[in-house]
Write a protein that holds these residues in place. Structure first.
Motif, short mmCIF file in Angstrom:
data_model
loop_
_atom_site.label_atom_id
_atom_site.label_comp_id
_atom_site.label_asym_id
_atom_site.label_seq_id
_atom_site.Cartn_x
_atom_site.Cartn_y
_atom_site.Cartn_z
N GLU A 215 -31.45 -5.20 59.46
CA GLU A 215 -32.08 -4.76 58.22
C GLU A 215 -31.09 -4.65 57.06
N GLY A 216 -29.90 -5.19 57.25
CA GLY A 216 -28.81 -4.94 56.32
C GLY A 216 -28.99 -5.45 54.91
N ILE A 217 -29.45 -6.69 54.75
CA ILE A 217 -29.56 -7.30 53.42
C ILE A 217 -31.01 -7.71 53.19
N LYS A 218 -31.63 -7.11 52.21
CA LYS A 218 -33.05 -7.37 51.96
C LYS A 218 -33.30 -7.55 50.46
N PRO A 219 -33.47 -8.80 50.00
CA PRO A 219 -33.86 -9.01 48.60
C PRO A 219 -35.26 -8.45 48.36
N GLY A 220 -35.56 -8.09 47.10
CA GLY A 220 -36.87 -7.57 46.76
C GLY A 220 -37.98 -8.58 47.00
N PRO A 221 -39.21 -8.15 47.01
CA PRO A 221 -40.35 -9.04 47.26
C PRO A 221 -40.53 -10.03 46.12
N SER A 225 -45.79 -9.98 44.10
CA SER A 225 -46.16 -8.87 44.98
C SER A 225 -46.22 -7.55 44.24
N ILE A 226 -45.42 -7.41 43.18
CA ILE A 226 -45.40 -6.18 42.40
C ILE A 226 -45.61 -6.52 40.94
N THR A 227 -46.81 -6.25 40.44
CA THR A 227 -47.13 -6.49 39.04
C THR A 227 -47.70 -5.21 38.44
N LYS A 228 -47.82 -5.20 37.13
CA LYS A 228 -48.30 -3.99 36.46
C LYS A 228 -49.72 -3.62 36.89
N SER A 229 -50.44 -4.58 37.37
CA SER A 229 -51.83 -4.31 37.76
C SER A 229 -51.92 -3.35 38.95
N TYR A 254 -43.06 4.56 37.77
CA TYR A 254 -43.94 3.51 38.28
C TYR A 254 -44.16 3.75 39.77
N TYR A 255 -45.44 3.73 40.18
CA TYR A 255 -45.77 4.03 41.57
C TYR A 255 -46.80 3.05 42.10
N ILE A 256 -46.91 3.00 43.44
CA ILE A 256 -47.95 2.22 44.11
C ILE A 256 -48.66 3.13 45.10
N ASP A 257 -49.85 2.71 45.52
CA ASP A 257 -50.62 3.56 46.44
C ASP A 257 -50.21 3.31 47.89
N GLN A 258 -50.83 4.06 48.79
CA GLN A 258 -50.51 4.00 50.21
C GLN A 258 -50.74 2.60 50.79
N LEU A 286 -26.72 1.57 43.23
CA LEU A 286 -27.24 2.94 43.35
C LEU A 286 -27.36 3.30 44.82
N ILE A 287 -26.81 4.46 45.20
CA ILE A 287 -26.94 4.96 46.57
C ILE A 287 -28.13 5.91 46.63
N ILE A 288 -29.03 5.67 47.55
CA ILE A 288 -30.21 6.52 47.70
C ILE A 288 -29.80 7.79 48.46
N PRO A 289 -29.99 8.96 47.86
CA PRO A 289 -29.60 10.20 48.54
C PRO A 289 -30.63 10.62 49.58
N GLU A 290 -30.30 11.67 50.33
CA GLU A 290 -31.24 12.15 51.35
C GLU A 290 -32.52 12.69 50.72
N THR A 291 -32.38 13.35 49.57
CA THR A 291 -33.56 13.87 48.86
C THR A 291 -33.98 12.83 47.83
N HIS A 292 -34.96 12.04 48.17
CA HIS A 292 -35.41 10.98 47.28
C HIS A 292 -36.92 10.80 47.46
N GLU A 293 -37.53 10.10 46.51
CA GLU A 293 -38.95 9.77 46.63
C GLU A 293 -39.10 8.51 47.48
N LYS A 294 -40.04 8.54 48.40
CA LYS A 294 -40.32 7.34 49.18
C LYS A 294 -40.78 6.23 48.24
N GLY A 295 -40.36 5.01 48.53
CA GLY A 295 -40.76 3.91 47.67
C GLY A 295 -40.22 2.59 48.14
N VAL A 296 -40.38 1.57 47.28
CA VAL A 296 -39.96 0.20 47.60
C VAL A 296 -39.15 -0.36 46.43
N ILE A 297 -38.38 -1.40 46.69
CA ILE A 297 -37.60 -2.05 45.64
C ILE A 297 -38.44 -3.14 44.98
N ASN A 298 -38.15 -3.40 43.71
CA ASN A 298 -38.87 -4.47 43.02
C ASN A 298 -38.09 -5.79 43.14
#
Length: 409
Positions: A215-221, A225-229, A254-258, A286-298
């Motif tokens: 899982e080491g190197i993962k380019p964004g989708p 897959s991620i648009t303003k709509s 900017y957020y997405i649903d479940q 950017l290093i993601i800390p332990e206290t962060h919001e769940k999410g995905v990369i663009n």
């Protein structure tokens, strides 16, 4: 004056966004007396064109060669009357309220908009007697001096950090916790490699050797897959370049649903992941800390997931933001004026492979300096906020300076 006499020359690039004349250059009078704006000692320069005006460019010019200067035709020149204090006028030109009003008064086409001369004839400002003007200017000058000293210290610490990082990434730390002596002092401690001399305990590799094997190197989708709509006001965060460039994981809304989050689960982030920008401003991390919001990369980001058995995430973050790494990255990037990197380019950069115990020591050394740097940056932000608040009070007459000074005494 003779045509051959030297005078000061100030192009727009020689004044800062904070209103300071930086580079002191001179030219013969005969070479600048036509086609440039003239001014004299004590005058205040104010950038008239966008975006220089909005950025705060201008200066109070003193110490001009032979008392005379010439500069950009995009300067307005404000000359104080005998009953006015030049520094007080200068601070008014730096006040955000005046700059905002000047922006609203601009004329011309987009990209070539300018503040007309009439603006200064019509603009009303608070103007007490000269003594009070001078006292107001002294207070704001004191804060200006503090801000400039802090900015200079931050610049110095940044250079020290870069130098220390270079030493740590080329010499490392020995078993006694000390920076290894350089190759010129202890050649037996080093060996030749494709990236130059490195400590004998080190090896060469790539990012792949530092990250999780699967899982080491993962380019964004893909962009589709991620648009303003699909944006929502709440839910799961979309991490983009804004967070990485600002080094702030909390920025953005900017957020997405479940449902969409489940579809993009392969691009989710977890604590200690490193996000790296791929387009334009490349190489920011950017290093993601332990206290962060769940999410995905663009699509403009790549996620690096450190292999905790061989890598300290904080160390890897410092390695990836070092000039050692970013110079190589930029050299490999394509895209002309808009550089672009991808997974292959990331994997092509040769790096020293450093034992994790030594990585932790390197990170600890850097954290001491970074703590000092962050402290000074916080002080700078506080000083700028204090100055802004005082300008709002003192330059509008909301707070009179005379009783203020009596309280200090």
């Amino acid at each position: 004056m003779k045509p051959s006499d030297l005078v000061s020359f100030i192009p727009m690039g020689d004044v800062s966004d904070s209103g300071h004349w930086m580079t002191k250059r001179t030219k013969p009078l005969k070479s600048v007396r036509q086609g440039f704006t003239p001014f004299a000692n004590g005058d205040v320069l104010f950038a008239k064109i966008t975006p220089c005006m909005e950025n705060g460019k201008g200066a109070h010019v003193v110490g001009l060669a032979n008392g005379v200067g010439f500069g950009s035709t995009e300067f307005h020149v404000l000359r104080p009357k005998p009953e006015a204090d030049a520094r007080f006028i200068f601070h008014h030109t730096q006040h955000r309220a005046l700059r905002s009003a000047a922006e609203a008064a601009m004329t011309g086409s987009a990209g070539q908009k300018r503040v007309p001369t009439e603006f200064f004839h019509k603009r009303k400002v608070y103007a007490p007697d000269k003594e009070e003007q001078s006292r107001i200017a002294d207070i704001l000058d004191t804060l200006d001096t503090q801000i400039q000293k802090t900015e200079a210290l931050i610049a110095k610490l940044a250079k020290i950090k870069e130098g220390l990082l270079h030493d740590l990434l080329t010499r490392g730390i020995d078993q006694n916790g000390q920076l290894r002596p350089g190759p010129d002092q202890a050649p037996d401690f080093y060996k030749t490699s494709a990236i130059g001399l490195i400590p004998k305990e080190w090896h060469l590799g790539t990012i792949s050797d530092y990250v999780h094997p699967k899982e080491g190197i993962k380019p964004g989708p893909f962009g589709s897959s991620i648009t303003k709509s699909i944006y929502r006001r709440s839910g799961y965060k979309i991490y983009g370049q804004e967070q990485v460039i600002r080094a702030d994981h909390t920025f953005g809304d900017y957020y997405i649903d479940q449902t969409k989050y489940s579809e993009l689960a392969d691009f989710s982030v977890q604590p200690f992941d490193l996000l790296i920008s791929l387009v334009g401003t490349i190489g920011k991390v950017l290093i993601i800390p332990e206290t962060h919001e769940k999410g995905v990369i663009n699509p403009r980001l790549m996620r690096l997931r450190p292999n905790k058995h061989v890598c300290d995430p904080e160390f890897l973050g410092q390695l990836l933001t070092s000039s050692f790494f970013t110079r190589k990255l930029i050299a490999l990037a394509g895209g002309g004026t808009m550089p672009v990197i991808n997974k292959r380019i990331i994997q092509d950069v040769t790096l020293p492979l450093i034992p994790i115990s030594e990585q932790i020591q390197i990170r600890s050394r850097l954290l001491c300096l970074l703590g000092r740097l962050e402290s000074e940056e916080a002080l700078l932000a506080k000083s700028r906020a204090q100055k802004s608040g005082l300008m709002d009070d003192l330059l509008t007459g909301k707070v009179r300076v005379t009783p203020l000074l009596k309280d200090v005494v």
